[in-house]
Design a protein around this motif. Structure first.
Motif, PDB file in Angstrom:
ATOM      1  N   SER A 259     107.972  57.032 -33.870  1.00 54.25           N
ATOM      2  CA  SER A 259     109.260  56.449 -34.254  1.00 54.25           C
ATOM      3  C   SER A 259     110.349  56.750 -33.222  1.00 54.25           C
ATOM      4  N   TRP A 260     110.522  58.014 -32.806  1.00 59.30           N
ATOM      5  CA  TRP A 260     111.577  58.287 -31.833  1.00 59.30           C
ATOM      6  C   TRP A 260     111.186  57.855 -30.429  1.00 59.30           C
ATOM      7  N   MET A 261     109.878  57.814 -30.147  1.00 55.34           N
ATOM      8  CA  MET A 261     109.445  57.365 -28.818  1.00 55.34           C
ATOM      9  C   MET A 261     109.809  55.912 -28.566  1.00 55.34           C
ATOM     10  N   ARG A 262     109.805  55.086 -29.614  1.00 55.46           N
ATOM     11  CA  ARG A 262     110.216  53.688 -29.452  1.00 55.46           C
ATOM     12  C   ARG A 262     111.636  53.610 -28.890  1.00 55.46           C
ATOM     13  N   TYR A 263     112.535  54.431 -29.452  1.00 53.25           N
ATOM     14  CA  TYR A 263     113.917  54.453 -28.964  1.00 53.25           C
ATOM     15  C   TYR A 263     113.978  54.962 -27.525  1.00 53.25           C
ATOM     16  N   SER A 264     113.223  56.006 -27.248  1.00 52.39           N
ATOM     17  CA  SER A 264     113.206  56.579 -25.907  1.00 52.39           C
ATOM     18  C   SER A 264     112.717  55.553 -24.887  1.00 52.39           C
ATOM     19  N   GLN A 265     111.714  54.777 -25.250  1.00 48.76           N
ATOM     20  CA  GLN A 265     111.183  53.761 -24.345  1.00 48.76           C
ATOM     21  C   GLN A 265     112.191  52.636 -24.119  1.00 48.76           C
ATOM     22  N   ARG A 266     112.899  52.245 -25.167  1.00 47.24           N
ATOM     23  CA  ARG A 266     113.943  51.212 -25.018  1.00 47.24           C
ATOM     24  C   ARG A 266     115.049  51.688 -24.095  1.00 47.24           C
ATOM     25  N   ILE A 267     115.461  52.942 -24.266  1.00 45.56           N
ATOM     26  CA  ILE A 267     116.508  53.502 -23.415  1.00 45.56           C
ATOM     27  C   ILE A 267     116.014  53.556 -21.968  1.00 45.56           C
ATOM     28  N   ALA A 268     114.768  53.962 -21.763  1.00 44.69           N
ATOM     29  CA  ALA A 268     114.203  54.006 -20.409  1.00 44.69           C
ATOM     30  C   ALA A 268     114.226  52.625 -19.777  1.00 44.69           C
ATOM     31  N   MET A 269     113.892  51.592 -20.529  1.00 44.28           N
ATOM     32  CA  MET A 269     113.911  50.225 -19.984  1.00 44.28           C
ATOM     33  C   MET A 269     115.338  49.787 -19.646  1.00 44.28           C
ATOM     34  N   MET A 270     116.293  50.123 -20.512  1.00 49.22           N
ATOM     35  CA  MET A 270     117.693  49.802 -20.231  1.00 49.22           C
ATOM     36  C   MET A 270     118.147  50.500 -18.947  1.00 49.22           C
ATOM     37  N   MET A 271     117.755  51.755 -18.805  1.00 49.05           N
ATOM     38  CA  MET A 271     118.124  52.523 -17.618  1.00 49.05           C
ATOM     39  C   MET A 271     117.525  51.911 -16.353  1.00 49.05           C
ATOM     40  N   LEU A 272     116.248  51.571 -16.403  1.00 51.31           N
ATOM     41  CA  LEU A 272     115.587  50.994 -15.240  1.00 51.31           C
ATOM     42  C   LEU A 272     116.245  49.673 -14.836  1.00 51.31           C
ATOM     43  N   ASP A 273     116.572  48.843 -15.816  1.00 58.92           N
ATOM     44  CA  ASP A 273     117.241  47.571 -15.515  1.00 58.92           C
ATOM     45  C   ASP A 273     118.588  47.807 -14.845  1.00 58.92           C
ATOM     46  N   LYS A 274     119.362  48.737 -15.387  1.00 59.46           N
ATOM     47  CA  LYS A 274     120.691  49.022 -14.849  1.00 59.46           C
ATOM     48  C   LYS A 274     120.602  49.684 -13.475  1.00 59.46           C
ATOM     49  N   MET A 275     119.643  50.575 -13.298  1.00 59.78           N
ATOM     50  CA  MET A 275     119.452  51.211 -11.992  1.00 59.78           C
ATOM     51  C   MET A 275     119.109  50.172 -10.933  1.00 59.78           C
ATOM     52  N   GLU A 276     118.254  49.226 -11.293  1.00 57.22           N
ATOM     53  CA  GLU A 276     117.892  48.156 -10.359  1.00 57.22           C
ATOM     54  C   GLU A 276     119.119  47.316 -10.032  1.00 57.22           C
ATOM     55  N   GLU A 277     119.885  46.971 -11.056  1.00 65.29           N
ATOM     56  CA  GLU A 277     121.098  46.167 -10.871  1.00 65.29           C
ATOM     57  C   GLU A 277     122.090  46.869  -9.933  1.00 65.29           C
ATOM     58  N   LEU A 278     122.235  48.182 -10.093  1.00 60.69           N
ATOM     59  CA  LEU A 278     123.188  48.954  -9.288  1.00 60.69           C
ATOM     60  C   LEU A 278     122.591  49.472  -7.979  1.00 60.69           C
ATOM     61  N   GLY A 279     121.293  49.306  -7.805  1.00 53.70           N
ATOM     62  CA  GLY A 279     120.626  49.793  -6.594  1.00 53.70           C
ATOM     63  C   GLY A 279     120.561  51.313  -6.526  1.00 53.70           C
ATOM     64  N   LEU A 280     120.382  51.955  -7.682  1.00 50.06           N
ATOM     65  CA  LEU A 280     120.357  53.414  -7.743  1.00 50.06           C
ATOM     66  C   LEU A 280     118.934  53.942  -7.717  1.00 50.06           C
ATOM     67  N   THR A 281     118.762  55.082  -7.068  1.00 52.29           N
ATOM     68  CA  THR A 281     117.484  55.782  -7.090  1.00 52.29           C
ATOM     69  C   THR A 281     117.533  56.838  -8.188  1.00 52.29           C
ATOM     70  N   GLN A 282     116.374  57.398  -8.499  1.00 51.51           N
ATOM     71  CA  GLN A 282     116.317  58.491  -9.464  1.00 51.51           C
ATOM     72  C   GLN A 282     117.149  59.675  -8.978  1.00 51.51           C
ATOM     73  N   LYS A 283     117.103  59.930  -7.692  1.00 48.60           N
ATOM     74  CA  LYS A 283     117.852  61.053  -7.120  1.00 48.60           C
ATOM     75  C   LYS A 283     119.353  60.855  -7.300  1.00 48.60           C
ATOM     76  N   THR A 284     119.830  59.646  -7.023  1.00 50.35           N
ATOM     77  CA  THR A 284     121.256  59.356  -7.167  1.00 50.35           C
ATOM     78  C   THR A 284     121.684  59.487  -8.625  1.00 50.35           C
ATOM     79  N   LEU A 285     120.877  58.968  -9.532  1.00 53.01           N
ATOM     80  CA  LEU A 285     121.196  59.077 -10.953  1.00 53.01           C
ATOM     81  C   LEU A 285     121.218  60.539 -11.385  1.00 53.01           C
ATOM     82  N   ALA A 286     120.266  61.316 -10.895  1.00 49.94           N
ATOM     83  CA  ALA A 286     120.225  62.747 -11.222  1.00 49.94           C
ATOM     84  C   ALA A 286     121.506  63.435 -10.760  1.00 49.94           C
ATOM     85  N   GLU A 287     121.985  63.085  -9.587  1.00 50.42           N
ATOM     86  CA  GLU A 287     123.238  63.669  -9.087  1.00 50.42           C
ATOM     87  C   GLU A 287     124.407  63.275  -9.987  1.00 50.42           C
ATOM     88  N   ARG A 288     124.435  62.019 -10.417  1.00 51.35           N
ATOM     89  CA  ARG A 288     125.516  61.552 -11.294  1.00 51.35           C
ATOM     90  C   ARG A 288     125.481  62.259 -12.648  1.00 51.35           C
TER      91      ARG A 288
END
Length: 102
Positions: free
Chosen positions: A31-60
């Motif tokens: 049940s909670w993993m479904r939410y976690s997976q949706r959030i991960a997909m939202m994050m990946l879409d937004k990171m791609e849109e903004l051109g962010l790497t995992q490292k840059t997001l971690a710094e932010r």
């Protein structure tokens, strides 16, 4: 036939598989993993849109790149604090629509 079996035995792992434990864990936390997976997909879409790497997001977010990697796998049980950091770092609304006045 014996030759095939002996070759397969050569490549057999010495450590037991944990597939059953992993599958049981996923079922227990579905049940909670479904939410976690949706959030991960939202994050990946937004990171791609903004051109962010995992490292840059971690710094932010003031966390490690390894933690971001775990979050993006969709199996991390996120706290409200972490969700808020994600929202701020990516200028993304995750919880806001759920709590908006009607």
């Amino acid at each position: 036939m014996e030759n095939t079996i002996s070759k397969l035995d050569e490549h057999r792992s010495t450590t037991p598989s944990k597939w059953r434990e992993n599958a049981e864990w996923r079922m227990a936390n579905k049940s909670w993993m479904r939410y976690s997976q949706r959030i991960a997909m939202m994050m990946l879409d937004k990171m791609e849109e903004l051109g962010l790497t995992q490292k840059t997001l971690a710094e932010r977010m003031d966390c490690s790149q390894q933690y971001i990697s775990r979050v993006l796998k969709g199996t991390e049980n996120l706290s409200l604090e972490t969700i808020s950091k994600i929202e701020n770092a990516l200028h993304l609304e995750i919880l806001e629509p759920a709590f908006a006045p009607r």
